[in-house]
Design a protein around this motif. Structure first.
Motif, PDB file in Angstrom:
ATOM      1  N   SER A   1       0.829  -1.197   0.000  1.00 49.93           N
ATOM      2  CA  SER A   1       0.000   0.000   0.000  1.00 49.93           C
ATOM      3  C   SER A   1       0.870   1.257   0.000  1.00 49.93           C
ATOM      4  O   SER A   1       1.856   1.329   0.734  1.00 49.93           O
ATOM      5  N   ARG A   2       0.471   2.248  -0.807  1.00 50.85           N
ATOM      6  CA  ARG A   2       1.255   3.493  -0.838  1.00 50.85           C
ATOM      7  C   ARG A   2       0.436   4.733  -1.164  1.00 50.85           C
ATOM      8  O   ARG A   2       0.997   5.810  -1.299  1.00 50.85           O
ATOM      9  N   TYR A   3      -0.875   4.598  -1.314  1.00 51.84           N
ATOM     10  CA  TYR A   3      -1.664   5.746  -1.753  1.00 51.84           C
ATOM     11  C   TYR A   3      -2.564   6.346  -0.683  1.00 51.84           C
ATOM     12  O   TYR A   3      -3.399   7.177  -0.975  1.00 51.84           O
ATOM     13  N   GLY A   4      -2.402   5.954   0.568  1.00 55.67           N
ATOM     14  CA  GLY A   4      -3.186   6.566   1.627  1.00 55.67           C
ATOM     15  C   GLY A   4      -2.636   7.944   1.971  1.00 55.67           C
ATOM     16  O   GLY A   4      -1.514   8.290   1.579  1.00 55.67           O
ATOM     17  N   PRO A   5      -3.398   8.747   2.688  1.00 56.72           N
ATOM     18  CA  PRO A   5      -2.903  10.072   3.094  1.00 56.72           C
ATOM     19  C   PRO A   5      -1.581   9.958   3.849  1.00 56.72           C
ATOM     20  O   PRO A   5      -1.457   9.192   4.799  1.00 56.72           O
ATOM     21  N   GLY A   6      -0.574  10.693   3.381  1.00 55.66           N
ATOM     22  CA  GLY A   6       0.744  10.683   4.019  1.00 55.66           C
ATOM     23  C   GLY A   6       1.622   9.516   3.600  1.00 55.66           C
ATOM     24  O   GLY A   6       2.755   9.404   4.042  1.00 55.66           O
ATOM     25  N   ASP A   7       1.110   8.644   2.742  1.00 57.15           N
ATOM     26  CA  ASP A   7       1.894   7.486   2.292  1.00 57.15           C
ATOM     27  C   ASP A   7       2.489   7.746   0.907  1.00 57.15           C
ATOM     28  O   ASP A   7       1.983   8.552   0.133  1.00 57.15           O
ATOM     29  N   ASN A   8       3.563   7.023   0.623  1.00 56.45           N
ATOM     30  CA  ASN A   8       4.226   7.096  -0.678  1.00 56.45           C
ATOM     31  C   ASN A   8       5.162   5.898  -0.778  1.00 56.45           C
ATOM     32  O   ASN A   8       5.122   4.999   0.063  1.00 56.45           O
ATOM     33  N   ASP A   9       6.015   5.883  -1.783  1.00 53.92           N
ATOM     34  CA  ASP A   9       6.944   4.762  -1.945  1.00 53.92           C
ATOM     35  C   ASP A   9       7.901   4.636  -0.765  1.00 53.92           C
ATOM     36  O   ASP A   9       8.355   3.540  -0.440  1.00 53.92           O
ATOM     37  N   PHE A  10       8.202   5.738  -0.106  1.00 52.15           N
ATOM     38  CA  PHE A  10       9.171   5.706   0.991  1.00 52.15           C
ATOM     39  C   PHE A  10       8.547   5.164   2.281  1.00 52.15           C
ATOM     40  O   PHE A  10       9.193   4.427   3.018  1.00 52.15           O
ATOM     41  N   THR A  11       7.295   5.521   2.557  1.00 52.53           N
ATOM     42  CA  THR A  11       6.632   4.945   3.735  1.00 52.53           C
ATOM     43  C   THR A  11       6.405   3.454   3.499  1.00 52.53           C
ATOM     44  O   THR A  11       6.503   2.651   4.418  1.00 52.53           O
ATOM     45  N   ARG A  12       6.106   3.098   2.248  1.00 55.71           N
ATOM     46  CA  ARG A  12       5.950   1.679   1.906  1.00 55.71           C
ATOM     47  C   ARG A  12       7.267   0.936   2.131  1.00 55.71           C
ATOM     48  O   ARG A  12       7.277  -0.161   2.695  1.00 55.71           O
ATOM     49  N   ALA A  13       8.387   1.527   1.716  1.00 54.96           N
ATOM     50  CA  ALA A  13       9.696   0.891   1.909  1.00 54.96           C
ATOM     51  C   ALA A  13       9.994   0.684   3.391  1.00 54.96           C
ATOM     52  O   ALA A  13      10.544  -0.340   3.788  1.00 54.96           O
ATOM     53  N   ARG A  14       9.595   1.648   4.226  1.00 55.10           N
ATOM     54  CA  ARG A  14       9.804   1.499   5.677  1.00 55.10           C
ATOM     55  C   ARG A  14       8.982   0.329   6.224  1.00 55.10           C
ATOM     56  O   ARG A  14       9.449  -0.431   7.071  1.00 55.10           O
ATOM     57  N   ARG A  15       7.753   0.190   5.740  1.00 57.74           N
ATOM     58  CA  ARG A  15       6.920  -0.937   6.193  1.00 57.74           C
ATOM     59  C   ARG A  15       7.484  -2.261   5.695  1.00 57.74           C
ATOM     60  O   ARG A  15       7.412  -3.277   6.388  1.00 57.74           O
ATOM     61  N   GLN A  16       8.081  -2.270   4.507  1.00 60.27           N
ATOM     62  CA  GLN A  16       8.713  -3.488   4.003  1.00 60.27           C
ATOM     63  C   GLN A  16       9.871  -3.900   4.903  1.00 60.27           C
ATOM     64  O   GLN A  16      10.020  -5.076   5.248  1.00 60.27           O
ATOM     65  N   GLN A  17      10.671  -2.935   5.320  1.00 62.02           N
ATOM     66  CA  GLN A  17      11.764  -3.231   6.245  1.00 62.02           C
ATOM     67  C   GLN A  17      11.213  -3.760   7.561  1.00 62.02           C
ATOM     68  O   GLN A  17      11.750  -4.715   8.135  1.00 62.02           O
ATOM     69  N   GLU A  18      10.147  -3.131   8.040  1.00 58.75           N
ATOM     70  CA  GLU A  18       9.534  -3.566   9.296  1.00 58.75           C
ATOM     71  C   GLU A  18       9.042  -5.008   9.189  1.00 58.75           C
ATOM     72  O   GLU A  18       9.262  -5.814  10.098  1.00 58.75           O
ATOM     73  N   LEU A  19       8.396  -5.340   8.083  1.00 56.34           N
ATOM     74  CA  LEU A  19       7.897  -6.706   7.913  1.00 56.34           C
ATOM     75  C   LEU A  19       9.056  -7.707   7.911  1.00 56.34           C
ATOM     76  O   LEU A  19       8.952  -8.771   8.522  1.00 56.34           O
ATOM     77  N   LEU A  20      10.154  -7.365   7.261  1.00 54.22           N
ATOM     78  CA  LEU A  20      11.308  -8.273   7.243  1.00 54.22           C
ATOM     79  C   LEU A  20      11.820  -8.530   8.662  1.00 54.22           C
ATOM     80  O   LEU A  20      12.151  -9.667   9.013  1.00 54.22           O
ATOM     81  N   LEU A  21      11.869  -7.482   9.483  1.00 51.86           N
ATOM     82  CA  LEU A  21      12.314  -7.668  10.869  1.00 51.86           C
ATOM     83  C   LEU A  21      11.297  -8.482  11.671  1.00 51.86           C
ATOM     84  O   LEU A  21      11.675  -9.317  12.504  1.00 51.86           O
ATOM     85  N   ASP A  22      10.020  -8.260  11.416  1.00 49.73           N
ATOM     86  CA  ASP A  22       8.987  -9.044  12.101  1.00 49.73           C
ATOM     87  C   ASP A  22       9.067 -10.508  11.684  1.00 49.73           C
ATOM     88  O   ASP A  22       8.912 -11.410  12.520  1.00 49.73           O
TER      89      ASP A  22
END
Length: 184
Positions: free
Chosen positions: A71-92
């Motif tokens: 997901s990247r199209y919500g308010p305040g989201d973009n490719d960079f917030t998505r990349a941060r969540r991808q990193q978070e998922l990898l750590l989880d």
């Protein structure tokens, strides 16, 4: 390697589509959503539109984990917030994989991982990698997304274009890699 200032010998390619199967294989992942996600444009594989998560802790099944990292199209989201969540998922996922509770799921996990990760890391060195993984303290992991402020939009550009801010890259590289950085 040029941008971050250190040579990169070994590479892992992580197929996000495989994240859904791996998240399912480990029994789902636990995330803490920092800011609510409200992406009306997200489309699931079955055609359902819209992805929403409230701020706070969530247990995500594979399908929801996939939406979380795509997901990247919500308010305040973009490719960079998505990349941060991808990193978070990898750590989880790392935390989940280190849990003894997943031992009965090992065959399913290995099958999912074989579809998720492609690497040039030599198989004969895998035991060194496993040993290293046990030495890493959870609080010592640093995550960086090299978007803004490490990339900037030139004032002369009529389109949304980002170019690396090499001075910021250099400062980050020296902080992250010390004397191993070519910028040091």
């Amino acid at each position: 390697g040029y941008h971050v200032g250190v040579p990169i010998q070994d590479v892992d390619y992580i197929n996000l589509a495989g994240s859904e199967k791996l998240s399912e294989a480990v029994g789902g992942v636990d995330v803490v959503v920092a800011r609510a996600i409200d992406d009306a444009n997200y489309e699931f594989n079955n055609g359902q539109r819209g992805f929403h998560l409230t701020a706070g802790p969530h247990h995500l099944d594979g399908r929801t984990a996939m939406a979380y990292v795509r997901s990247r199209y919500g308010p305040g989201d973009n490719d960079f917030t998505r990349a941060r969540r991808q990193q978070e998922l990898l750590l989880d996922l790392k935390d989940k994989l280190l849990s003894p509770a997943v031992l009965p799921r090992i065959p399913t996990i290995l099958d999912a991982m074989s579809r998720l990760v492609t690497t040039n890391y030599p198989a004969e060195n895998i035991s060194r990698l496993i040993d290293l993984s046990h030495q890493i303290k959870p609080g010592a992991i640093q995550r960086t997304v090299l978007g803004p402020p490490y990339a900037i939009s030139p004032p002369s550009s009529a389109e949304y274009v980002l170019v690396p801010d090499m001075a910021r890259y250099a400062k980050w590289s020296i902080k992250a890699f010390g004397s191993a950085s070519r910028y040091a």
